[in-house]
Scaffold this motif. Sequence first.
Motif, PDB file in Angstrom:
ATOM      1  N   GLY A 128       0.641 127.732 110.653  1.00  0.00           N
ATOM      2  CA  GLY A 128      -0.344 127.122 109.836  1.00  0.00           C
ATOM      3  C   GLY A 128       0.066 127.208 108.257  1.00  0.00           C
ATOM      4  O   GLY A 128      -0.506 126.604 107.406  1.00  0.00           O
ATOM      5  N   LEU A 129       1.272 127.517 107.911  1.00  0.00           N
ATOM      6  CA  LEU A 129       1.486 127.653 106.572  1.00  0.00           C
ATOM      7  C   LEU A 129       1.934 126.216 105.898  1.00  0.00           C
ATOM      8  O   LEU A 129       2.428 125.146 106.446  1.00  0.00           O
ATOM      9  N   GLY A 130       0.903 125.964 104.940  1.00  0.00           N
ATOM     10  CA  GLY A 130       1.420 124.647 104.073  1.00  0.00           C
ATOM     11  C   GLY A 130       0.421 123.692 104.654  1.00  0.00           C
ATOM     12  O   GLY A 130       0.396 122.517 104.257  1.00  0.00           O
ATOM     13  N   VAL A 131      -0.417 123.967 105.905  1.00  0.00           N
ATOM     14  CA  VAL A 131      -1.372 122.948 106.305  1.00  0.00           C
ATOM     15  C   VAL A 131      -2.611 123.541 106.385  1.00  0.00           C
ATOM     16  O   VAL A 131      -3.371 122.806 105.828  1.00  0.00           O
ATOM     17  N   THR A 132      -2.899 124.868 107.095  1.00  0.00           N
ATOM     18  CA  THR A 132      -4.186 125.397 107.250  1.00  0.00           C
ATOM     19  C   THR A 132      -4.377 126.466 106.145  1.00  0.00           C
ATOM     20  O   THR A 132      -5.281 127.063 106.423  1.00  0.00           O
ATOM     21  N   ARG A 133      -3.509 126.878 105.787  1.00  0.00           N
ATOM     22  CA  ARG A 133      -3.405 127.874 104.770  1.00  0.00           C
ATOM     23  C   ARG A 133      -2.304 127.517 103.772  1.00  0.00           C
ATOM     24  O   ARG A 133      -1.462 126.678 104.089  1.00  0.00           O
ATOM     25  N   ASP A 134      -2.470 128.424 102.722  1.00  0.00           N
ATOM     26  CA  ASP A 134      -1.454 128.305 101.658  1.00  0.00           C
ATOM     27  C   ASP A 134       0.002 128.351 102.116  1.00  0.00           C
ATOM     28  O   ASP A 134       0.120 129.373 102.836  1.00  0.00           O
ATOM     29  N   GLY A 135       0.972 127.664 101.258  1.00  0.00           N
ATOM     30  CA  GLY A 135       2.260 127.688 101.915  1.00  0.00           C
ATOM     31  C   GLY A 135       3.221 128.270 100.965  1.00  0.00           C
ATOM     32  O   GLY A 135       2.703 129.119 100.467  1.00  0.00           O
ATOM     33  N   VAL A 136       4.293 128.001 100.866  1.00  0.00           N
ATOM     34  CA  VAL A 136       5.566 128.806 100.438  1.00  0.00           C
ATOM     35  C   VAL A 136       6.112 128.148  99.047  1.00  0.00           C
ATOM     36  O   VAL A 136       7.237 128.719  98.497  1.00  0.00           O
ATOM     37  N   TRP A 137       5.526 127.292  98.585  1.00  0.00           N
ATOM     38  CA  TRP A 137       6.054 126.726  97.222  1.00  0.00           C
ATOM     39  C   TRP A 137       5.474 127.355  96.138  1.00  0.00           C
ATOM     40  O   TRP A 137       4.791 126.939  95.317  1.00  0.00           O
ATOM     41  N   GLY A 138       6.011 128.425  95.847  1.00  0.00           N
ATOM     42  CA  GLY A 138       5.797 129.490  94.786  1.00  0.00           C
ATOM     43  C   GLY A 138       6.873 130.471  94.707  1.00  0.00           C
ATOM     44  O   GLY A 138       7.779 130.625  95.667  1.00  0.00           O
ATOM     45  N   ARG A 139       6.632 131.353  93.670  1.00  0.00           N
ATOM     46  CA  ARG A 139       7.737 132.367  93.305  1.00  0.00           C
ATOM     47  C   ARG A 139       7.457 133.449  94.208  1.00  0.00           C
ATOM     48  O   ARG A 139       8.315 134.111  94.639  1.00  0.00           O
ATOM     49  N   TYR A 140       6.035 133.467  94.805  1.00  0.00           N
ATOM     50  CA  TYR A 140       5.810 134.645  95.826  1.00  0.00           C
ATOM     51  C   TYR A 140       4.957 133.868  96.867  1.00  0.00           C
ATOM     52  O   TYR A 140       4.299 132.845  96.263  1.00  0.00           O
ATOM     53  N   ALA A 141       5.009 134.472  97.906  1.00  0.00           N
ATOM     54  CA  ALA A 141       4.127 133.920  98.974  1.00  0.00           C
ATOM     55  C   ALA A 141       3.615 134.864  99.923  1.00  0.00           C
ATOM     56  O   ALA A 141       4.303 135.910 100.422  1.00  0.00           O
ATOM     57  N   VAL A 142       2.245 134.968 100.312  1.00  0.00           N
ATOM     58  CA  VAL A 142       1.874 135.929 101.251  1.00  0.00           C
ATOM     59  C   VAL A 142       1.601 135.077 102.509  1.00  0.00           C
ATOM     60  O   VAL A 142       0.801 134.097 102.648  1.00  0.00           O
ATOM     61  N   VAL A 143       2.414 135.635 103.612  1.00  0.00           N
ATOM     62  CA  VAL A 143       2.455 135.061 104.960  1.00  0.00           C
ATOM     63  C   VAL A 143       2.129 135.680 105.973  1.00  0.00           C
ATOM     64  O   VAL A 143       2.227 137.230 105.957  1.00  0.00           O
ATOM     65  N   PRO A 144       1.513 135.045 107.112  1.00  0.00           N
ATOM     66  CA  PRO A 144       1.193 136.222 108.279  1.00  0.00           C
ATOM     67  C   PRO A 144       2.512 136.902 108.990  1.00  0.00           C
ATOM     68  O   PRO A 144       3.617 136.043 108.821  1.00  0.00           O
ATOM     69  N   ASN A 145       2.591 137.805 109.336  1.00  0.00           N
ATOM     70  CA  ASN A 145       3.466 138.413 110.009  1.00  0.00           C
ATOM     71  C   ASN A 145       4.448 137.638 110.834  1.00  0.00           C
ATOM     72  O   ASN A 145       5.477 137.854 111.127  1.00  0.00           O
ATOM     73  N   ALA A 146       3.700 136.988 111.687  1.00  0.00           N
ATOM     74  CA  ALA A 146       4.235 136.201 112.836  1.00  0.00           C
ATOM     75  C   ALA A 146       5.082 134.877 112.319  1.00  0.00           C
ATOM     76  O   ALA A 146       5.797 134.563 112.953  1.00  0.00           O
ATOM     77  N   ALA A 147       4.819 134.923 110.901  1.00  0.00           N
ATOM     78  CA  ALA A 147       5.610 133.841 110.470  1.00  0.00           C
ATOM     79  C   ALA A 147       6.879 134.291 109.846  1.00  0.00           C
ATOM     80  O   ALA A 147       7.870 133.385 109.157  1.00  0.00           O
ATOM     81  N   VAL A 148       7.257 135.642 109.872  1.00  0.00           N
ATOM     82  CA  VAL A 148       8.292 136.217 109.143  1.00  0.00           C
ATOM     83  C   VAL A 148       9.507 136.236 110.166  1.00  0.00           C
ATOM     84  O   VAL A 148       9.177 136.757 111.406  1.00  0.00           O
ATOM     85  N   HIS A 149      10.432 135.690 109.918  1.00  0.00           N
ATOM     86  CA  HIS A 149      11.733 135.491 110.863  1.00  0.00           C
ATOM     87  C   HIS A 149      12.917 136.036 110.096  1.00  0.00           C
ATOM     88  O   HIS A 149      13.498 135.475 109.121  1.00  0.00           O
ATOM     89  N   ARG A 150      13.784 137.259 110.683  1.00  0.00           N
ATOM     90  CA  ARG A 150      14.814 137.933 109.931  1.00  0.00           C
ATOM     91  C   ARG A 150      15.824 136.810 109.995  1.00  0.00           C
ATOM     92  O   ARG A 150      16.049 136.058 111.191  1.00  0.00           O
ATOM     93  N   LEU A 151      16.577 136.684 108.901  1.00  0.00           N
ATOM     94  CA  LEU A 151      17.685 135.899 108.659  1.00  0.00           C
ATOM     95  C   LEU A 151      19.136 136.429 109.285  1.00  0.00           C
ATOM     96  O   LEU A 151      19.367 137.603 108.723  1.00  0.00           O
ATOM     97  N   PRO A 159       1.408 123.850  98.948  1.00  0.00           N
ATOM     98  CA  PRO A 159       2.066 123.405 100.117  1.00  0.00           C
ATOM     99  C   PRO A 159       3.381 124.057 100.514  1.00  0.00           C
ATOM    100  O   PRO A 159       3.500 125.184  99.597  1.00  0.00           O
ATOM    101  N   GLY A 160       4.045 123.641 101.279  1.00  0.00           N
ATOM    102  CA  GLY A 160       5.190 124.272 101.747  1.00  0.00           C
ATOM    103  C   GLY A 160       5.089 124.960 103.279  1.00  0.00           C
ATOM    104  O   GLY A 160       4.443 126.004 103.315  1.00  0.00           O
ATOM    105  N   THR A 161       5.799 124.395 104.047  1.00  0.00           N
ATOM    106  CA  THR A 161       5.894 125.089 105.517  1.00  0.00           C
ATOM    107  C   THR A 161       7.032 125.578 105.971  1.00  0.00           C
ATOM    108  O   THR A 161       6.953 126.422 106.971  1.00  0.00           O
ATOM    109  N   GLU A 162       7.938 125.563 105.266  1.00  0.00           N
ATOM    110  CA  GLU A 162       9.567 126.414 105.436  1.00  0.00           C
ATOM    111  C   GLU A 162       9.852 126.895 104.163  1.00  0.00           C
ATOM    112  O   GLU A 162      10.086 126.070 103.246  1.00  0.00           O
ATOM    113  N   GLY A 163      10.546 128.123 104.227  1.00  0.00           N
ATOM    114  CA  GLY A 163      11.192 128.510 103.218  1.00  0.00           C
ATOM    115  C   GLY A 163      11.985 129.820 103.462  1.00  0.00           C
ATOM    116  O   GLY A 163      12.126 130.211 104.576  1.00  0.00           O
ATOM    117  N   ALA A 164      12.616 130.489 102.453  1.00  0.00           N
ATOM    118  CA  ALA A 164      13.495 131.567 102.703  1.00  0.00           C
ATOM    119  C   ALA A 164      13.511 132.514 101.297  1.00  0.00           C
ATOM    120  O   ALA A 164      13.139 131.953 100.417  1.00  0.00           O
TER     121      ALA A 164
END
Length: 311
Positions: A85-108, A59-64
Amino acid sequence: MSTRGTVLRSHGPGEQLKAEEVELTAGPGETLVEMRLAAVTPLDRSTLAGKQPAGPFVPGTEGAGVVVSSDVAEAGTPVVVRGEGLGVTRDGVWGRYAVVPNAAVHRLPSSLEPATALALMTPALTAHTAVRRVADVQEGETVVVTGVTGLVGHLCAAIARSAGASRVIGLVSLDDRADGAAGLVDQVVRVDGLGQVGRELPWCDAVIDTMGGPVAGGVLGHISPGGRIAVLGYKAGEFTTIDLHQLIGRDLRVLPVNLQRTTLAPDAVGQALADIASMTWRADYDVVPADRIGEVLDRPAGRVLLDLTAL
């Protein structure tokens, strides 16, 4: 690039999340992120309550966190991850590492703390949609924000300023403290429970209404011809009275802000974060170790962040 790390994996509705060691590999169009924090959102709770994929998933739809490898950001770049689709239609971010689509990456933004960004993410996107997408605030306009001392109202004022509004006016109820609006708006105007607004409220190009009720109808009389009001709340009441002579005669637009029917633009998250980066508002949240997620899910409300470095 591949790495091994601990994730919190769910194996079905109602079952406890289990910490498991997995190998993660970022493929084409994906970014490997070392996660630091994750939000526990209403969508996460809903998904874990049974509206989740049939098989085991993370799970996990939002993370940093910070980028480990990517073709869209340099390694070590602080980022927020959300969407796609993070945490809903594909694995989310509740982990020590996460593989996410490039489009889900937003510079802080450098001036924004990761925890603050996550705690304010949902209300910031609500305000961003109301101000930039629905009301389409333009440079040089005068904007009124009702309920400006509330969190969403505060964010709306900040985003209106970032969008180029030359003047931002905050509307507050008679019994509300206006201290929090100091330095954010150019003027504070009081409105009573019947929607009666003081004469000191000038003409404006747009209204962002977080209060609703009679306030929505009362503020219409101060919108310039061709102007608009974006309505996104109704804590002052679900019903209002609209003067049709004003509405038609001055060609005003009443625009509902419906987040469920609005598709966010690809740059919405990054823009919203940039818009609130200079705010001094103190975000209210609790940070708990990720291995205590069971306690968190039992809480009825409140902004909760998971410390993923504890995995």
